[in-house]
Design an enzyme around this catalytic site. Structure first.
Site, PDB file in Angstrom:
ATOM      1  N   LYS A  90     -74.719 -28.359   8.422  1.00  0.00           N
ATOM      2  CA  LYS A  90     -73.397 -28.967   8.314  1.00  0.00           C
ATOM      3  C   LYS A  90     -73.129 -29.720   9.615  1.00  0.00           C
ATOM      4  O   LYS A  90     -73.685 -29.369  10.663  1.00  0.00           O
ATOM      5  CB  LYS A  90     -72.337 -27.854   8.131  1.00  0.00           C
ATOM      6  N   GLY A 190     -54.187 -26.174  -4.889  1.00  0.00           N
ATOM      7  CA  GLY A 190     -54.838 -27.399  -4.417  1.00  0.00           C
ATOM      8  C   GLY A 190     -55.346 -28.219  -5.587  1.00  0.00           C
ATOM      9  O   GLY A 190     -56.297 -27.826  -6.263  1.00  0.00           O
ATOM     10  N   VAL A 191     -54.663 -29.338  -5.842  1.00  0.00           N
ATOM     11  CA  VAL A 191     -55.120 -30.211  -6.935  1.00  0.00           C
ATOM     12  C   VAL A 191     -55.633 -31.530  -6.356  1.00  0.00           C
ATOM     13  O   VAL A 191     -55.154 -32.601  -6.685  1.00  0.00           O
ATOM     14  CB  VAL A 191     -54.034 -30.425  -8.023  1.00  0.00           C
ATOM     15  N   GLY A 192     -56.625 -31.381  -5.469  1.00  0.00           N
ATOM     16  CA  GLY A 192     -57.302 -32.542  -4.900  1.00  0.00           C
ATOM     17  C   GLY A 192     -58.448 -32.936  -5.816  1.00  0.00           C
ATOM     18  O   GLY A 192     -58.373 -32.768  -7.042  1.00  0.00           O
ATOM     19  N   VAL A 194     -61.407 -31.678  -6.494  1.00  0.00           N
ATOM     20  CA  VAL A 194     -61.997 -30.650  -7.372  1.00  0.00           C
ATOM     21  C   VAL A 194     -60.921 -30.023  -8.265  1.00  0.00           C
ATOM     22  O   VAL A 194     -61.089 -29.910  -9.484  1.00  0.00           O
ATOM     23  CB  VAL A 194     -62.693 -29.542  -6.539  1.00  0.00           C
TER      24      VAL A 194
HETATM   25  P1  NAD Z   1     -59.337 -32.333  -1.364  1.00  0.00           P
HETATM   26  O1  NAD Z   1     -58.988 -32.565   0.053  1.00  0.00           O
HETATM   27  O2  NAD Z   1     -59.498 -33.490  -2.291  1.00  0.00           O
HETATM   28  O3  NAD Z   1     -58.291 -31.337  -2.043  1.00  0.00           O
HETATM   29  C1  NAD Z   1     -57.709 -30.260  -1.398  1.00  0.00           C
HETATM   30  C2  NAD Z   1     -56.254 -30.218  -1.826  1.00  0.00           C
HETATM   31  O4  NAD Z   1     -55.659 -29.040  -1.304  1.00  0.00           O
HETATM   32  C3  NAD Z   1     -55.437 -31.393  -1.310  1.00  0.00           C
HETATM   33  O5  NAD Z   1     -54.748 -31.981  -2.378  1.00  0.00           O
HETATM   34  C4  NAD Z   1     -54.485 -30.763  -0.290  1.00  0.00           C
HETATM   35  O6  NAD Z   1     -53.234 -31.406  -0.238  1.00  0.00           O
HETATM   36  C5  NAD Z   1     -54.357 -29.368  -0.848  1.00  0.00           C
HETATM   37  N1  NAD Z   1     -53.941 -28.344   0.106  1.00  0.00           N
HETATM   38  C6  NAD Z   1     -54.302 -28.202   1.401  1.00  0.00           C
HETATM   39  N2  NAD Z   1     -53.716 -27.107   1.927  1.00  0.00           N
HETATM   40  C7  NAD Z   1     -53.009 -26.530   0.930  1.00  0.00           C
HETATM   41  C8  NAD Z   1     -52.192 -25.370   0.841  1.00  0.00           C
HETATM   42  N3  NAD Z   1     -52.007 -24.575   1.889  1.00  0.00           N
HETATM   43  N4  NAD Z   1     -51.608 -25.081  -0.343  1.00  0.00           N
HETATM   44  C9  NAD Z   1     -51.790 -25.880  -1.407  1.00  0.00           C
HETATM   45  N5  NAD Z   1     -52.547 -26.994  -1.379  1.00  0.00           N
HETATM   46  C10 NAD Z   1     -53.133 -27.314  -0.223  1.00  0.00           C
HETATM   47  O7  NAD Z   1     -60.671 -31.444  -1.331  1.00  0.00           O
HETATM   48  P2  NAD Z   1     -61.674 -31.146  -2.531  1.00  0.00           P
HETATM   49  O8  NAD Z   1     -62.844 -32.039  -2.417  1.00  0.00           O
HETATM   50  O9  NAD Z   1     -60.915 -31.051  -3.803  1.00  0.00           O
HETATM   51  O10 NAD Z   1     -62.169 -29.688  -2.130  1.00  0.00           O
HETATM   52  C11 NAD Z   1     -61.353 -28.555  -2.335  1.00  0.00           C
HETATM   53  C12 NAD Z   1     -62.057 -27.328  -1.764  1.00  0.00           C
HETATM   54  O11 NAD Z   1     -63.320 -27.157  -2.414  1.00  0.00           O
HETATM   55  C13 NAD Z   1     -62.373 -27.428  -0.269  1.00  0.00           C
HETATM   56  O12 NAD Z   1     -62.279 -26.143   0.302  1.00  0.00           O
HETATM   57  C14 NAD Z   1     -63.824 -27.885  -0.243  1.00  0.00           C
HETATM   58  O13 NAD Z   1     -64.471 -27.484   0.942  1.00  0.00           O
HETATM   59  C15 NAD Z   1     -64.365 -27.152  -1.454  1.00  0.00           C
HETATM   60  N6  NAD Z   1     -65.537 -27.796  -2.046  1.00  0.00           N
HETATM   61  C16 NAD Z   1     -65.480 -29.079  -2.477  1.00  0.00           C
HETATM   62  C17 NAD Z   1     -66.601 -29.664  -3.066  1.00  0.00           C
HETATM   63  C18 NAD Z   1     -66.571 -31.073  -3.601  1.00  0.00           C
HETATM   64  O14 NAD Z   1     -67.494 -31.450  -4.336  1.00  0.00           O
HETATM   65  N7  NAD Z   1     -65.545 -31.855  -3.305  1.00  0.00           N
HETATM   66  C19 NAD Z   1     -67.801 -28.927  -3.178  1.00  0.00           C
HETATM   67  C20 NAD Z   1     -67.810 -27.600  -2.736  1.00  0.00           C
HETATM   68  C21 NAD Z   1     -66.685 -27.051  -2.164  1.00  0.00           C
END
Ligand code: NAD
Length: 365
Positions: A90, A190-192, A194
């Site tokens: 990483k 968290g509705v980002g 993923v």
């Molecule tokens: P992202 O940044 O698109 O989404 C994260 C969301 O969480 C954002 O909308 C943010 O506003 C919200 N958030 C942050 N703090 C918060 C809180 N305290 N309460 C509620 N919401 C909160 O990230 P992502 O790509 O969707 O990834 C989400 C998680 O999954 C991360 O931990 C990431 O490391 C993990 N992950 C992602 C992937 C991938 O393919 N994107 C793969 C493996 C693991």
């Protein structure tokens, strides 16, 4: 090494590196662009260390080092348990992504990645975009997460969400006797990238979905599109729900939150959900909650970039490989109950066994 010398080393930076069993940590600095980064290579027994680059405004260097060490170790287990020929690595870049990132900045980072000669392969993580990967790719071929137009696999998040959904179903099967999520009350934190795709799968299966996020905009958009029900951020833990799906940040399973949980299952995509792997893994068991190990069920994204790395990327093939998460998850949960250990421990043990066994094949003794 003399005991005295060992003690001295263990209190310093190298001590931290030794404690988690890393092979190599590289510190990068470029005066011209202001780039400050760390690349951690945890274990390369199974193959080159693949893992994303995260850019974050860390308060201290120590915080950045801890993050990169923890995340790279997690990548080793994620690749191993998913049956991939990859090691764990990483990178973290220190600083404000909105202010520092330029073409030169990203290309300079690419040069550092290149200097490792393929031992580390980078990808997207927090605050990194496909466009950044394109700049990195101008200086090194050891990069994944490129757009499909460049022969890459594009955004890995939908594959991550799909794998997480299947891991959740497998855990439901173990706990409720059926993997149907219809009618189940699921809280998604968290509705980002993923989380929003996960919500789509859940709604399609007629689950009752509750969502929360720091961003009201994201909550409103997902609620309007899917009919998921918004809840205030602080209410998510104590919600009357069957399944809690952490899809935001790590360490949300801790001393403060676990006592609030009323659910029977925790299954989400966030990395490093357990603040303390051992203590909080067992705390969940004591509360009768079954935990789907994060690095196992969120491996879809890594499976996707692995497919890009081996060449001739095919999205269908990546999805098919991600489907194995269901069976692996069920096997791990069964192993945990058979051995009376936490699911996290069962998953780590299984990953370590593969590393040891395959390592013996590669270096026969
Ligand atoms: P992202 O940044 O698109 O989404 C994260 C969301 O969480 C954002 O909308 C943010 O506003 C919200 N958030 C942050 N703090 C918060 C809180 N305290 N309460 C509620 N919401 C909160 O990230 P992502 O790509 O969707 O990834 C989400 C998680 O999954 C991360 O931990 C990431 O490391 C993990 N992950 C992602 C992937 C991938 O393919 N994107 C793969 C493996 C693991």
């Amino acid at each position: 090494m003399e005991i005295k010398e060992l003690e001295r080393v263990q209190t310093g930076v190298l001590g931290k590196v030794m404690q988690m069993g890393h092979e190599q940590v590289v510190f990068c600095y470029d005066e011209h662009t202001g780039l400050r980064a760390m690349i951690a290579i945890h274990n390369t027994t199974l193959g080159p260390a693949l893992g994303g680059t995260r850019m974050w405004n860390y308060a201290t260097e120590e915080e950045a080092l801890t993050d990169v060490l923890r995340l790279s170790r997690g990548m080793t287990f994620k690749a191993a348990i998913s049956g991939l020929n990859l090691g764990g690595g990483k990178a973290v870049i220190m600083g404000d992504a909105s202010k520092l990132k330029t073409e030169a900045f990203m290309r300079r980072f690419g040069k550092f990645v290149n200097s490792l000669g393929g031992k580390y392969i980078t990808a997207e993580d927090v605050n990194m975009k496909t466009a950044d990967m394109e700049f990195i790719s101008m200086e090194t071929k050891h990069v994944t997460g490129l757009p499909e137009s460049m022969g890459g696999g594009g955004d890995p998040s939908p594959v991550t969400a799909y794998g997480t959904y299947l891991g959740m179903k497998a855990t439901a099967k173990k706990v409720f006797g059926s993997d149907s999520l219809a009618g189940k009350r699921v809280g998604v934190q968290g509705v980002g990238q993923v989380g929003m795709h996960l919500v789509d799968h859940l709604i399609k299966e007629n689950a009752k979905v509750f969502i929360t996020d720091i961003s009201d905009e994201k909550v409103d958009a997902v609620a309007a599109k899917t009919g998921a029900i918004p809840v205030p951020m602080e209410k998510i833990y104590s919600l009357d729900m069957d399944i809690y799906a952490p899809c935001a940040l790590g360490a949300t399973l801790n001393d403060e939150t676990i006592p609030q949980l009323k659910c029977a299952v925790v299954a989400g995509a966030a990395n490093n959900q357990l603040k303390d792997e051992t203590r909080h893994g067992y705390m969940l068991i004591d509360r009768g909650i079954t935990y789907a190990p994060d690095f196992l069920i969120n491996a879809g994204g890594l499976i996707n970039v692995y497919n890009e790395y081996v060449g001739n990327y095919n999205r269908q093939r990546a999805y098919e490989q991600a489907e194995k998460i269901y069976t692996t998850c069920l096997n791990i949960l069964n192993l945990a109950s058979r051995e009376k250990i936490s699911s996290q421990e069962a998953a780590i043990r299984t990953a370590e066994n593969r590393i040891t066994e395959v390592g013996r094949v590669r270096i026969p003794r």
